[in-house]
Design a protein around this motif. Structure first.
Motif, PDB file in Angstrom:
ATOM      1  N   ALA A  93       0.815  -1.218   0.000  1.00 24.81           N
ATOM      2  CA  ALA A  93       0.000   0.000   0.000  1.00 24.81           C
ATOM      3  C   ALA A  93       0.847   1.265   0.000  1.00 24.81           C
ATOM      4  O   ALA A  93       0.352   2.321   0.394  1.00 24.81           O
ATOM      5  N   GLY A 120      -1.177   5.018  -1.391  1.00 26.12           N
ATOM      6  CA  GLY A 120      -1.071   4.182  -2.581  1.00 26.12           C
ATOM      7  C   GLY A 120      -0.232   4.874  -3.630  1.00 26.12           C
ATOM      8  O   GLY A 120       0.436   5.891  -3.354  1.00 26.12           O
ATOM      9  N   THR A 149      -3.886   0.658  -4.733  1.00 25.66           N
ATOM     10  CA  THR A 149      -3.421   0.410  -3.359  1.00 25.66           C
ATOM     11  C   THR A 149      -3.965  -0.945  -2.922  1.00 25.66           C
ATOM     12  O   THR A 149      -4.704  -1.607  -3.667  1.00 25.66           O
TER      13      THR A 149
END
Lengths: 111, 283
Positions: free
Chosen positions: B11, B41, B140
């Motif tokens: 992420a 992200g 993400t």
């Protein structure tokens, strides 16, 4: 049955200073031990109750093996069997073969 | 075994390490939650593709792969191609399968997921390639998990999960807690009336059950008399001080058993002949 006669005598003789080892088992007899090891009980006492200190006690065993009883002995291997008590909580070792005994008490009574 | 997310930077928590592509991109913190599992992200700032970090993989491994796409492009997303890609020990990367993933209206998010076929020969790693992006598309919550079904997203910041290495920049694993339980033994001294007498005083001090110091159980109502026995060390015969109370508790060695009247008292003797087990006031 909880403590057997040998266990009762051991505690009456030495109270919380009695040398006691605890194992995890899948049943109530001395041959039912499923934990790979026994852990020596250390304890404090107050108001007639012996309470294990240093918990949780960590045990290892076969993943998913039965963990229904706490078994007490006089030694880390072999020794004299002092009795058992049914465990409250998880009834088997986890998938990694771990089990923690979070508390253990011995409560005296004369009733 | 617990679950594992094998993506080493799922992420962009700290940086964009492991991400690459033909598009220019940057780490951003504007991903909407809970539509996306994390607010951080990687977002395209130009046109091209973005590929995720690579998870270790071997030939024949079956992975479930997923990520969350976020459309902040200002236009409707009818779909972009996502490739399941493999690094290989020879011959360059392989792209054996792909699927179209559409997010929809600008400002919305969606999850792309797929259970990939078994990894090809020579595979050493697996990653996803999000193709033909333009400014504003982001991704993400990358989950590269070696299982045969897509599961919920998780990483080291998920409850009961931990980072395997650097926080945010490593694979992550579910923590398998040990089974646990407790035991409560009851030491009922009524069970101990076999005549075997423990050391006097020790148990009484440790357990606070003075009436039981002699290893026997007094009858109800005579605790005061029984307490006298606790001070009586190991001997079979109580001190004369006890007798001064009008009681003769010395019964060891007497023949016979049962009860006998002594003045106003009734004294009984256990069959083991060791110690008084029952002292009652005769009415």
């Amino acid at each position: 049955m909880a403590l057997n006669q040998a266990g009762i005598n051991a505690i009456l003789e030495d109270g919380n200073e009695a040398v006691i080892w605890v194992a995890i088992g899948s049943g109530p007899t001395s041959g039912d031990q499923t934990s790979n090891q026994r852990v020596q009980l250390t304890s404090s006492v107050a108001s007639g109750v012996i309470t294990a200190t240093g918990v949780p006690y960590a045990f290892t065993g076969t993943p998913a093996a039965g963990a229904t009883h706490a078994l007490l002995y006089s030694a880390s291997t072999a020794g004299t069997f002092y009795g058992f008590d049914a465990l409250t909580g998880d009834q088997a070792f986890n998938a990694n073969g771990d089990y923690s005994l979070t508390s253990l008490t011995v409560t005296g009574s004369s009733s | 075994m617990g679950r594992r997310n094998l993506c080493p930077n799922p992420a962009a928590k700290n940086n964009t390490t492991g991400y690459s592509g033909s598009a220019t991109f940057a780490r951003t913190t504007d991903f909407p939650t809970p539509a996306c599992p994390r607010s951080t992200g990687v977002r395209a700032t130009g046109s091209g593709f973005i590929q995720t970090p690579v998870a270790a993989c071997a030939p024949g491994d079956v992975f479930s792969v997923s990520f969350y796409g976020d459309n902040q492009s200002g236009g409707f997303d009818f779909g972009h191609t996502v490739y399941v890609a493999y690094t290989r020990s020879a011959g360059g990367d392989a792209f054996p399968e792909n699927f179209v993933f559409g997010i929809g209206a600008s400002g919305s998010s969606a999850r792309a997921s797929r259970v990939a076929a078994a990894a090809p020969a020579l595979a050493t790693g697996i990653y996803l390639l999000y193709d033909s992006l333009s400014n504003g598309y982001g991704l993400t919550g990358v989950l590269l998990e070696k299982v045969g079904a897509v599961d919920t997203y998780a990483d080291g910041d998920t409850a009961s999960w931990t980072w395997d290495g650097t926080n945010g920049n490593s694979t992550s694993s579910e923590v398998t807690l040990p089974s646990q339980g407790s035991a409560a033994f009851a030491l009922d001294l009524a069970v101990a009336t076999t005549g075997q007498r423990p050391s006097a005083g020790v148990a009484a001090l440790a357990l606070g059950v003075a009436p039981a110091a002699a290893g026997t159980r007094p009858s109800a109502g005579v605790a005061a008399l029984a307490l006298g026995l606790a001070a009586d060390a190991r001997g079979a015969r109580p001190s004369k001080g006890a007798a001064a109370l009008g009681l003769d508790l010395a019964v060891e060695g007497r023949s016979g058993s049962g009860t006998s009247a002594r003045g106003p008292w009734v004294v009984s003797r256990p069959s083991s002949g060791r110690i008084v087990t029952n002292v009652q006031v005769a009415n």
